[in-house]
Design a protein around this motif. Structure first.
Motif, PDB file in Angstrom:
ATOM      1  N   ALA A   1     -47.283 -79.771  30.090  1.00 30.67           N
ATOM      2  CA  ALA A   1     -47.961 -79.922  31.388  1.00 30.67           C
ATOM      3  C   ALA A   1     -47.058 -79.512  32.552  1.00 30.67           C
ATOM      4  N   ILE A   2     -45.790 -79.302  32.291  1.00 33.85           N
ATOM      5  CA  ILE A   2     -44.882 -78.800  33.335  1.00 33.85           C
ATOM      6  C   ILE A   2     -45.030 -77.285  33.273  1.00 33.85           C
ATOM      7  N   VAL A   3     -46.056 -76.818  33.941  1.00 31.37           N
ATOM      8  CA  VAL A   3     -46.612 -75.515  33.652  1.00 31.37           C
ATOM      9  C   VAL A   3     -46.406 -74.520  34.810  1.00 31.37           C
ATOM     10  N   PRO A   4     -45.871 -73.326  34.507  1.00 27.49           N
ATOM     11  CA  PRO A   4     -45.781 -72.284  35.534  1.00 27.49           C
ATOM     12  C   PRO A   4     -47.124 -71.570  35.571  1.00 27.49           C
ATOM     13  N   ALA A   5     -47.866 -71.739  36.642  1.00 27.86           N
ATOM     14  CA  ALA A   5     -49.239 -71.227  36.603  1.00 27.86           C
ATOM     15  C   ALA A   5     -49.634 -70.504  37.885  1.00 27.86           C
ATOM     16  N   LEU A   6     -49.322 -71.100  39.028  1.00 27.55           N
ATOM     17  CA  LEU A   6     -49.798 -70.513  40.284  1.00 27.55           C
ATOM     18  C   LEU A   6     -48.681 -69.728  40.942  1.00 27.55           C
ATOM     19  N   LYS A   7     -48.876 -68.432  41.084  1.00 26.09           N
ATOM     20  CA  LYS A   7     -47.890 -67.608  41.783  1.00 26.09           C
ATOM     21  C   LYS A   7     -48.620 -66.933  42.941  1.00 26.09           C
ATOM     22  N   LEU A   8     -48.127 -67.146  44.137  1.00 25.35           N
ATOM     23  CA  LEU A   8     -48.773 -66.542  45.302  1.00 25.35           C
ATOM     24  C   LEU A   8     -48.367 -65.078  45.405  1.00 25.35           C
ATOM     25  N   ALA A   9     -49.272 -64.282  45.949  1.00 24.32           N
ATOM     26  CA  ALA A   9     -49.050 -62.832  46.012  1.00 24.32           C
ATOM     27  C   ALA A   9     -47.755 -62.488  46.742  1.00 24.32           C
ATOM     28  N   LYS A  10     -47.509 -63.153  47.869  1.00 29.09           N
ATOM     29  CA  LYS A  10     -46.341 -62.772  48.679  1.00 29.09           C
ATOM     30  C   LYS A  10     -45.186 -63.759  48.530  1.00 29.09           C
ATOM     31  N   GLU A  11     -45.148 -64.425  47.409  1.00 30.04           N
ATOM     32  CA  GLU A  11     -44.119 -65.432  47.190  1.00 30.04           C
ATOM     33  C   GLU A  11     -42.714 -64.809  47.235  1.00 30.04           C
ATOM     34  N   GLY A  12     -41.809 -65.545  47.851  1.00 30.32           N
ATOM     35  CA  GLY A  12     -40.457 -65.003  47.998  1.00 30.32           C
ATOM     36  C   GLY A  12     -39.408 -65.918  47.398  1.00 30.32           C
ATOM     37  N   LYS A  13     -38.228 -65.870  47.968  1.00 33.30           N
ATOM     38  CA  LYS A  13     -37.090 -66.546  47.373  1.00 33.30           C
ATOM     39  C   LYS A  13     -36.681 -67.815  48.127  1.00 33.30           C
TER      40      LYS A  13
ATOM     41  N   ARG B   1     -38.059 -71.817  49.191  1.00 31.45           N
ATOM     42  CA  ARG B   1     -38.990 -72.833  48.726  1.00 31.45           C
ATOM     43  C   ARG B   1     -40.294 -72.855  49.513  1.00 31.45           C
ATOM     44  N   TRP B   2     -40.195 -72.681  50.840  1.00 31.91           N
ATOM     45  CA  TRP B   2     -41.418 -72.830  51.637  1.00 31.91           C
ATOM     46  C   TRP B   2     -42.423 -71.708  51.403  1.00 31.91           C
ATOM     47  N   GLU B   3     -42.037 -70.721  50.602  1.00 34.42           N
ATOM     48  CA  GLU B   3     -42.993 -69.669  50.250  1.00 34.42           C
ATOM     49  C   GLU B   3     -43.647 -69.896  48.888  1.00 34.42           C
ATOM     50  N   THR B   4     -43.251 -70.966  48.203  1.00 35.73           N
ATOM     51  CA  THR B   4     -43.742 -71.158  46.833  1.00 35.73           C
ATOM     52  C   THR B   4     -44.731 -72.321  46.738  1.00 35.73           C
TER      53      THR B   4
ATOM     54  N   LYS C   1     -46.343 -65.191  55.137  1.00 34.34           N
ATOM     55  CA  LYS C   1     -46.599 -65.236  53.699  1.00 34.34           C
ATOM     56  C   LYS C   1     -47.304 -66.519  53.267  1.00 34.34           C
ATOM     57  N   GLU C   2     -46.861 -67.624  53.816  1.00 31.17           N
ATOM     58  CA  GLU C   2     -47.192 -68.869  53.145  1.00 31.17           C
ATOM     59  C   GLU C   2     -48.558 -69.460  53.473  1.00 31.17           C
ATOM     60  N   TRP C   3     -49.251 -68.917  54.446  1.00 32.05           N
ATOM     61  CA  TRP C   3     -50.551 -69.503  54.801  1.00 32.05           C
ATOM     62  C   TRP C   3     -51.512 -69.544  53.622  1.00 32.05           C
ATOM     63  N   GLN C   4     -51.351 -68.595  52.721  1.00 29.15           N
ATOM     64  CA  GLN C   4     -52.244 -68.583  51.569  1.00 29.15           C
ATOM     65  C   GLN C   4     -52.157 -69.913  50.790  1.00 29.15           C
ATOM     66  N   GLY C   5     -50.936 -70.356  50.571  1.00 29.19           N
ATOM     67  CA  GLY C   5     -50.738 -71.613  49.857  1.00 29.19           C
ATOM     68  C   GLY C   5     -51.248 -72.803  50.641  1.00 29.19           C
ATOM     69  N   VAL C   6     -50.992 -72.781  51.941  1.00 33.98           N
ATOM     70  CA  VAL C   6     -51.440 -73.873  52.801  1.00 33.98           C
ATOM     71  C   VAL C   6     -52.963 -73.984  52.743  1.00 33.98           C
ATOM     72  N   LYS C   7     -53.625 -72.841  52.813  1.00 31.76           N
ATOM     73  CA  LYS C   7     -55.090 -72.860  52.771  1.00 31.76           C
ATOM     74  C   LYS C   7     -55.614 -73.304  51.406  1.00 31.76           C
ATOM     75  N   LEU C   8     -54.937 -72.850  50.367  1.00 31.75           N
ATOM     76  CA  LEU C   8     -55.357 -73.230  49.013  1.00 31.75           C
ATOM     77  C   LEU C   8     -55.363 -74.750  48.806  1.00 31.75           C
ATOM     78  N   MET C   9     -54.340 -75.424  49.380  1.00 30.78           N
ATOM     79  CA  MET C   9     -54.228 -76.876  49.177  1.00 30.78           C
ATOM     80  C   MET C   9     -55.466 -77.626  49.653  1.00 30.78           C
ATOM     81  N   GLU C  10     -56.112 -77.078  50.685  1.00 29.34           N
ATOM     82  CA  GLU C  10     -57.317 -77.737  51.219  1.00 29.34           C
ATOM     83  C   GLU C  10     -58.408 -77.825  50.157  1.00 29.34           C
ATOM     84  N   GLU C  11     -58.423 -76.817  49.265  1.00 26.62           N
ATOM     85  CA  GLU C  11     -59.437 -76.843  48.204  1.00 26.62           C
ATOM     86  C   GLU C  11     -58.931 -77.531  46.947  1.00 26.62           C
ATOM     87  N   LEU C  12     -57.621 -77.357  46.703  1.00 30.01           N
ATOM     88  CA  LEU C  12     -57.073 -77.871  45.447  1.00 30.01           C
ATOM     89  C   LEU C  12     -57.084 -79.390  45.382  1.00 30.01           C
ATOM     90  N   VAL C  13     -56.730 -80.024  46.501  1.00 28.74           N
ATOM     91  CA  VAL C  13     -56.581 -81.479  46.452  1.00 28.74           C
ATOM     92  C   VAL C  13     -57.913 -82.166  46.127  1.00 28.74           C
TER      93      VAL C  13
END
Lengths: 347, 347
Positions: free
Chosen positions: A219-231, A233-236, A278-290
């Motif tokens: 369950a410690i799973v690498p699954a979600l990779k954002l398109a513009k993810e960088g190096k 933490r705040w981009e992941t 870059k990171e807005w994609q992840g921020v927006k996703l959380m609104e649906e994921l939670v």
């Protein structure tokens, strides 16, 4: 309350190397890490050869090692922060301690160096109490106990399988918050650890965690990779997604997740403002994921971690987001790889 | 994050007097309490006249005052710890701070006196975040924020209506635990406050709490009195019961409950062993109460605190326990009295 013994043969420390020279990082951790086995996984995008100081017991894995184990269609997933998951996969130990290579040891409120290995293992080896909140925090910590009114039948707790540590100095904020408050530093050492209650999800950070690999590894799973993810933490989002998955699994299987001590000291990183685009994609996703993960109910047939992850992936696939369909596919793939690697005698 | 101003006209400090001489208690609190109005309620079983040092702004209530307001059939309920609820009832202020008279001010990790009024009011005036767990604790505290992955739509939080403070020295343990570990003292000052997540119940202690009287007053309900209840905390359950009630109401109405700082220093009490013959009733009751309250679903029609409490009382009455039928009756009665007293111009 309980006395915990730490067997070095039960522990692997996994380090993802984003910089080829690990000298200053490992020297800072020498007092804590030197008696344990390290698994060092080099970011496959990093070309230079690793520099590892003498006196450590380690195995290092590079791009070609990853390619021997992971199907070619999936190897791109293992670049950047995700490469550490390869270390989780090839470990044969019960417990994994995982830490970012921009962290150094923190000091506790007495000024003593924080031994993250000991504290994480204590968190994992003492039970968790997800079914009722204890106001004096972890009742199993020395000097603490269950408070008046805590049902006795719940005092045995459940196995703790994930310990989420924290960070001093640079807190693990998102790019918008860090950009808005560039001066904000976390200097409050909160000497507590607590169980995240059943039904409550939390934003897991991969900066400083430990888990029971035998119990929840798949369950410690690498699954979600954002398109513009960088190096940075705040981009992941890979760890946040993983935290949602593992918490739902734990709630379903009556396993526990703790958060709190141990702390690490996070060193300065570049400007968060560059990451904003870059990171807005992840921020927006959380609104649906939670809301999705909060309302997800696993079936009674899902009695193993693997079955839970696969069932969750199927539920995610039914959604409309293309990133999430990819993530769901990666989850199923991970369970498969985990099983394959686990059944080999040597890697 | 936010700046909180404290208006003394919004605050009543309620003290239940179990000892007639409050001199040393109030002198210890003078730096904190002297600018606020106190409501002192004398335990109706206490015969001696109250001794209150000069320089405090207070109203004191004795047995005959209680009898003017509470129907004769209910006055016996208000002996012992429960007498403080009379103070909650007659207050006209927005916020109540309530503290046991065996507590003195604690010192924080810097050695400074803990101002419980300021900290409780900060907890109540800043939002609570029950829908997602923030790993850096209360994101509204100075120096803290929401961590990466916390949904932005949940960052406004909900109103916090109850602040449960903690205790140093003598922890609030039950009689069996205290008897088993007579030497156990709580000396860990955890500098944190956090929201108890939605769906998670906690063992509220009445030793050191504050609440928004206007918002949840009718749910801070004196209802469960054990047959052999005495004058030490480990013999009582009224606050634990009240905590279960108020948390279910808060979860239903999207209101928040916080726990953590401020601490008070709890002074020594007699032997817990004497209480063992009394308190098992409460310990046994909790085994049934927790699953009951955890699975209780209030209807959509229950949109006020009063309606929630009455609906909950009806559900409790359906059970088989005679103590619980009494408690349910007391809850309905309390809502009625609260409404009557609230509609009077003066008490």
């Amino acid at each position: 309350m309980s006395q915990v013994t730490i067997d070095k043969n039960e522990v692997d420390i996994v380090i993802a190397a984003f910089n080829s020279d690990l000298t200053s990082f490992l020297e800072s951790w020498r007092p804590v890490f030197s008696r344990f086995h390290l698994i060092i996984v080099q970011d496959p995008e990093l070309k230079d050869e690793l520099k590892i100081p003498k006196g450590f017991d380690f195995d290092a894995y590079i791009k070609s090692d990853i390619e021997k184990v992971i199907p070619p269609s999936n190897t791109s997933m293992f670049s950047g922060y995700v490469c550490r998951y390869f270390g989780y996969l090839v470990s044969k130990k019960k417990y994994i301690i995982s830490i970012d290579d921009d962290c150094t040891p923190a000091k506790d409120s007495n000024g003593d160096l924080v031994d993250i290995v000991t504290q994480h293992i204590i968190n994992l080896k003492t039970p968790a109490t997800p079914f009722f909140f204890n106001t004096l925090y972890d009742p199993y910590r020395k000097g603490s106990d269950f408070v008046r009114g805590y049902p006795f039948s719940l005092r045995t707790g459940v196995p703790c399988v994930l310990s989420c540590g924290l960070w001093l100095n640079l807190a693990d904020l998102d790019a918008p918050t860090q950009s808005l408050k560039p001066e904000l530093r976390n200097d409050r050492y909160v000497d507590a650890v607590l169980t995240v209650p059943k039904g409550s999800l939390m934003p897991m950070s991969g900066v400083n965690i430990a888990f029971d690999r035998e119990a929840v590894g798949p369950a410690i799973v690498p699954a979600l990779k954002l398109a513009k993810e960088g190096k940075v933490r705040w981009e992941t989002m890979e760890d946040v997604w993983c935290g949602l998955v593992v918490k739902v699994v734990c709630d379903h299987l009556k396993l526990g997740v703790k958060t709190g001590v141990p702390y690490v000291w996070r060193n300065e990183r570049g400007s968060a403002i560059d990451s904003l685009k870059k990171e807005w994609q992840g921020v927006k996703l959380m609104e649906e994921l939670v809301p999705f993960f909060q309302t997800l109910k696993l079936s009674e047939d899902a009695v193993t971690v693997e079955a839970c992850v696969v069932e969750m992936a199927a539920a995610i696939k039914k959604g409309s987001h293309p990133e999430l369909a990819n993530a769901a596919g990666n989850m199923v793939e991970w369970v498969k790889i985990w099983k394959e690697v686990g059944s080999r005698v040597t890697v």
